[in-house]
Design a protein around this motif. Structure first.
Motif, short mmCIF file in Angstrom:
data_model
loop_
_atom_site.label_atom_id
_atom_site.label_comp_id
_atom_site.label_asym_id
_atom_site.label_seq_id
_atom_site.Cartn_x
_atom_site.Cartn_y
_atom_site.Cartn_z
N ARG A 14 0.78 -1.41 -0.25
CA ARG A 14 -0.08 -0.06 0.07
C ARG A 14 0.83 0.90 0.25
N ARG A 15 1.78 1.06 0.60
CA ARG A 15 2.79 2.28 0.43
C ARG A 15 3.46 2.87 -0.64
N THR A 16 3.61 1.59 -1.31
CA THR A 16 4.25 1.92 -2.38
C THR A 16 3.83 2.33 -3.48
N LEU A 17 2.24 1.51 -3.71
CA LEU A 17 1.12 2.25 -4.10
C LEU A 17 1.35 3.85 -4.67
N SER A 18 1.31 3.93 -3.15
CA SER A 18 0.80 5.65 -2.68
C SER A 18 1.82 6.36 -3.17
N ARG A 19 3.13 6.34 -2.68
CA ARG A 19 4.13 6.96 -3.49
C ARG A 19 4.18 6.48 -4.41
N MET A 20 4.11 5.65 -5.78
CA MET A 20 3.52 5.92 -7.44
C MET A 20 2.58 6.66 -7.49
N ARG A 21 1.78 6.78 -6.86
CA ARG A 21 1.04 7.59 -7.07
C ARG A 21 0.75 9.61 -6.76
N ILE A 22 1.87 9.55 -5.74
CA ILE A 22 1.92 10.98 -5.53
C ILE A 22 3.46 11.08 -6.79
N ASN A 23 4.44 10.18 -6.84
CA ASN A 23 5.03 10.82 -8.22
C ASN A 23 4.37 10.92 -9.57
N ASN A 24 3.46 10.00 -9.55
CA ASN A 24 2.83 10.18 -10.47
C ASN A 24 3.27 9.13 -12.03
N LEU A 25 3.98 8.06 -11.42
CA LEU A 25 3.93 7.59 -12.05
C LEU A 25 3.82 5.95 -12.59
N PRO A 26 3.01 5.89 -13.61
CA PRO A 26 2.12 4.25 -13.99
C PRO A 26 1.95 3.67 -12.99
N ALA A 27 1.35 3.09 -12.31
CA ALA A 27 0.94 2.42 -11.16
C ALA A 27 -0.80 1.80 -11.53
N GLU A 28 -0.93 2.46 -12.46
CA GLU A 28 -2.08 1.21 -12.71
C GLU A 28 -1.78 0.09 -13.28
N CYS A 29 -2.29 -0.73 -13.06
CA CYS A 29 -2.50 -2.17 -13.42
C CYS A 29 -3.26 -2.88 -13.47
N GLU A 30 -3.89 -4.44 -13.88
CA GLU A 30 -4.68 -5.00 -13.89
C GLU A 30 -4.96 -5.47 -12.38
N ASN A 31 -3.57 -5.83 -11.33
CA ASN A 31 -3.64 -5.81 -10.12
C ASN A 31 -3.60 -5.49 -9.19
N GLU A 32 -3.77 -3.79 -9.44
CA GLU A 32 -3.78 -3.29 -8.17
C GLU A 32 -4.85 -3.36 -7.63
N VAL A 33 -5.13 -2.82 -6.24
CA VAL A 33 -6.50 -2.83 -5.28
C VAL A 33 -7.25 -2.11 -5.06
N ASN A 34 -8.49 -1.41 -4.75
CA ASN A 34 -7.98 -0.33 -4.73
C ASN A 34 -8.54 -0.07 -3.10
#
Length: 178
Positions: A14-34
């Motif tokens: 969750r922390r890694t996914l959050s950092r990726m969103r903050i840095n505008n890195l492409p975090a969208e993938c088919e396995n992402e948990v909302n």
């Protein structure tokens, strides 16, 4: 109980996914948990035995919401399942029919699971003398298994049951679980 690090691993995800969103890195993938599902997963894994907690809560809720059904229907079903598993595991002619140790392991887990459910649902629990579960026999079956294979199951009885430490619990049963 056997993988307590899963909560930490999920928090790291969750922390890694959050950092990726903050840095505008492409975090969208088919396995992402909302976020909503991630919160529910975190709460699920917050318990020491999440699946058992869910089952015991569900069984307790079923009993309390269905007052028209006698509680004995549920407790008799659970005690019968525990007795069937115990007999299958302790009787050589039944035990010899098991094709693999996976089947033995499954029966042991079912036996311990229904004992814990019974302990949560029955007013005086699984360890009382009035219980319809042969606790001494079930614990003996567990202790007759190779030690490393049942440590988690014995710990589940020790630490996730509701009535083990009650004063009405037979001292010999408490000693067997020490």
């Amino acid at each position: 109980m056997t993988t307590p690090a899963i909560q930490n691993d999920f928090s790291y995800y969750r922390r890694t996914l959050s950092r990726m969103r903050i840095n505008n890195l492409p975090a969208e993938c088919e396995n992402e948990v909302n976020n909503e599902l991630a919160n529910r997963i975190s709460l699920f894994y917050a318990d020491a035995t999440p699946m058992l907690k869910t089952l015991s809560d569900g069984t307790t809720r079923f009993v309390s919401e269905n007052k028209n059904l006698p509680i004995e229907n549920t407790t008799d079903c659970l005690s019968t399942m525990a007795s069937v598993c115990k007999v299958m595991l302790e009787t050589p002619e039944y035990r010899s029919r098991f094709a693999s140790e996976d089947t033995v392991s499954f029966c042991l887990r079912v036996m311990v699971g229904v004992i814990i459910l019974y302990d949560y649902v029955h007013p005086v629990g699984a360890f009382a003398k009035s219980s319809k579960i042969d606790m001494k026999g079930c614990i003996k079956v567990l202790k007759d298994q190779p030690p490393n294979t049942v440590d988690g199951l014995l710990n589940a009885l020790r630490y996730t049951t509701k009535h083990l430490n009650d004063e009405s619990t037979n001292k010999s049963i408490k000693l067997m679980l020490q």
